[in-house]
Write an enzyme that holds these catalytic residues in place. Structure first.
Site, PDB file in Angstrom:
ATOM      1  N   GLU A  46       7.323 -31.698 -33.444  1.00 32.01           N
ATOM      2  CA  GLU A  46       8.150 -32.055 -34.603  1.00 32.01           C
ATOM      3  C   GLU A  46       8.029 -31.002 -35.702  1.00 32.01           C
ATOM      4  OE1 GLU A  46       6.001 -33.795 -32.909  1.00 32.01           O
ATOM      5  OE2 GLU A  46       6.257 -35.948 -33.095  1.00 32.01           O
ATOM      6  N   ARG A 182      -2.923 -24.423  -9.617  1.00 35.46           N
ATOM      7  CA  ARG A 182      -4.188 -24.074 -10.286  1.00 35.46           C
ATOM      8  C   ARG A 182      -3.943 -23.725 -11.744  1.00 35.46           C
ATOM      9  NH1 ARG A 182      -7.505 -20.307  -5.869  1.00 35.46           N
ATOM     10  NH2 ARG A 182      -7.911 -21.989  -4.382  1.00 35.46           N
TER      11      ARG A 182
HETATM   12  C1  AOF Z   1       3.179 -35.557 -31.465  1.00 34.27           C
HETATM   13  N1  AOF Z   1       3.837 -34.395 -31.161  1.00 34.27           N
HETATM   14  O1  AOF Z   1       3.985 -32.464 -30.090  1.00 34.27           O
HETATM   15  C2  AOF Z   1       2.151 -33.829 -29.600  1.00 34.27           C
HETATM   16  C3  AOF Z   1       1.513 -35.065 -29.863  1.00 34.27           C
HETATM   17  O2  AOF Z   1      -5.472 -33.015 -32.023  1.00 34.27           O
HETATM   18  P1  AOF Z   1      -4.017 -33.113 -32.350  1.00 34.27           P
HETATM   19  O3  AOF Z   1      -3.758 -33.269 -33.816  1.00 34.27           O
HETATM   20  O4  AOF Z   1      -3.207 -31.977 -31.759  1.00 34.27           O
HETATM   21  O5  AOF Z   1      -3.467 -34.474 -31.692  1.00 34.27           O
HETATM   22  C4  AOF Z   1      -3.417 -34.614 -30.310  1.00 34.27           C
HETATM   23  C5  AOF Z   1      -2.764 -35.924 -29.951  1.00 34.27           C
HETATM   24  O6  AOF Z   1      -1.464 -36.001 -30.545  1.00 34.27           O
HETATM   25  C6  AOF Z   1      -2.534 -36.084 -28.457  1.00 34.27           C
HETATM   26  O7  AOF Z   1      -3.621 -36.718 -27.826  1.00 34.27           O
HETATM   27  C7  AOF Z   1      -1.293 -36.956 -28.422  1.00 34.27           C
HETATM   28  O8  AOF Z   1      -1.631 -38.310 -28.607  1.00 34.27           O
HETATM   29  C8  AOF Z   1      -0.515 -36.473 -29.622  1.00 34.27           C
HETATM   30  N2  AOF Z   1       0.368 -35.365 -29.223  1.00 34.27           N
HETATM   31  N3  AOF Z   1       2.064 -35.892 -30.771  1.00 34.27           N
HETATM   32  O9  AOF Z   1       3.580 -36.276 -32.372  1.00 34.27           O
HETATM   33  C9  AOF Z   1       3.369 -33.513 -30.281  1.00 34.27           C
HETATM   34  N4  AOF Z   1       1.632 -32.920 -28.718  1.00 34.27           N
HETATM   35 ZN    ZN Z   2       2.098 -35.116 -34.047  1.00 34.94          ZN
END
Ligand code: AOF
Ligand code: ZN
Length: 351
Positions: A46, A182
């Site tokens: 986002e 892998r």
């Molecule tokens: C979103 N948008 O593009 C992604 C999300 O450690 P952080 O802050 O990067 O948070 C990781 C967590 O955020 C991950 O486990 C998942 O629940 C969420 N990923 N959320 O709004 C994103 N990659």
């Molecule tokens: Zn997020």
């Protein structure tokens, strides 16, 4: 949402242990911003999407709809909550691909948006979004890594001969497919006999992207130090009964003799945020994953021209399984099977 999924997939080599996520901002049928989660620890989809909007379009953000393939997050992790960003930017509508199973989010992002008066629509084909992140979903829901079993067998279903000579079963093209896997999986696991007999390096040499973490079972510490699995190309974890220590890139993890070895390995992976493992043999190890019903998919590579006649039988898949897809690469047929014990992967989309 189809575009979101396309964008999300660009994160295949670097997003893990995070999910692959794509986002698109639309003003009156025109895409004014796009982004995806490029790398673990870096901004979410986002954020990249909103930052990509051209200055002349910025005033349109507050009248646009944002499509995101995964529920916007609600927590402070490595980055601040995406739900807060959407609220701050006054985006009136969010289309959510699927709910985020991660405990700190799991519906809280959607609630936060709704509480701020934002219209939230759940995407009708959420299975496509779930399938894309099958490893991430399995990890959070089953609290263990996603397990892919892989072996190559002859036309008469042997994975090795009785002689000490190594028989090459798979060909160059199917080997490349395995190296691609892998690059996508976080870790790769083998048993003692495979390490001793084949002396594999378990690195990814035939595809772009990273090497997986190498996991090896060596209860009595019988694998010589100069074996390739200990080279400097990737970290290695040795599950053994004798010692706990870290020497350079090699970690020795002491396991209990009287508890299931594979359960202990899966627990280790869960603790270390290793969301997926590729199990590459040998026969005993593969069969124990099957017998304990601890697998999600299996890739069986069959060489239609090779007959071994006498040797080690291929593992036997049992329980409720279904075929996911099949690829033919010269003499090799690659068949992906799916364990029906994983209810989170109902659809074959995104494969
Ligand atoms: C979103 N948008 O593009 C992604 C999300 O450690 P952080 O802050 O990067 O948070 C990781 C967590 O955020 C991950 O486990 C998942 O629940 C969420 N990923 N959320 O709004 C994103 N990659
Ligand atoms: Zn997020």
């Amino acid at each position: 949402m189809t575009r979101c999924l396309e964008l999300a997939k660009l994160g295949i080599n670097h997003a893990a242990p995070n999910p692959m996520v794509g986002a698109v901002l639309v003003y009156q049928n025109r895409i004014i911003g796009e982004g995806y989660h490029q790398k673990y620890g870096e901004p979410h989809a986002e954020v990249n999407c909103i930052n990509s909007v051209q200055p002349e379009d910025e005033h349109l953000i507050a009248q646009s709809t944002i499509y995101v393939s995964l529920e916007p997050c609600a927590h402070y992790g490595k980055t601040p909550p995406c739900a807060d960003l959407i609220i701050r930017k006054q985006i009136p509508k969010v289309v959510v691909g699927c709910r985020d199973p991660f405990e700190s989010v799991n519906g809280k992002g959607i609630e936060k948006l709704k509480a701020a008066g934002i219209e939230v629509e759940m995407y009708a084909y959420s299975q496509q979004c779930i399938a894309l992140n099958k490893r991430f979903f399995t990890f959070h829901i089953k609290k263990r890594p996603f397990v892919l079993l892989k072996w190559a067998q002859s036309a008469d279903h042997f994975i090795g001969s009785n002689s000490d000579k190594r028989i090459l079963i798979s060909n160059e093209l199917s080997n490349r497919e395995v190296h691609k896997l892998r690059s996508e999986y976080s870790a790769i696991l083998i048993g003692t006999n495979t390490a001793l007999k084949d002396n594999p390096s378990l690195t990814n040499r035939l595809w772009t992207g990273k090497n997986p973490i190498r996991l090896v079972i060596d209860k009595q510490l019988s694998i010589p130090n100069d074996h390739q699995i200990f080279n400097a190309e990737a970290p290695t974890v040795v599950f053994n009964l004798k010692k706990a220590a870290t020497i350079g890139n090699v970690e020795f993890v002491k396991i209990e003799a009287h508890t299931s070895t594979i359960q202990q390995i899966l627990e280790y992976c869960y603790q270390k945020n290793i969301t997926s493992i590729l199990v590459e043999g040998g026969q005993k190890l593969l069969q124990s994953f099957i017998d304990e019903s601890l697998w999600d998919e299996a890739l069986v590579i069959e060489n239609s021209h090779l007959y071994i006649q006498n040797g080690t039988h291929a593992p036997l898949l049992k329980g409720e399984i279904s075929q996911l897809n099949q690829i033919v690469l010269e003499n090799d047929t690659l068949t992906y099977f799916k364990s029906s014990l994983n209810p989170y992967l109902l659809s074959d989309d995104g494969k």
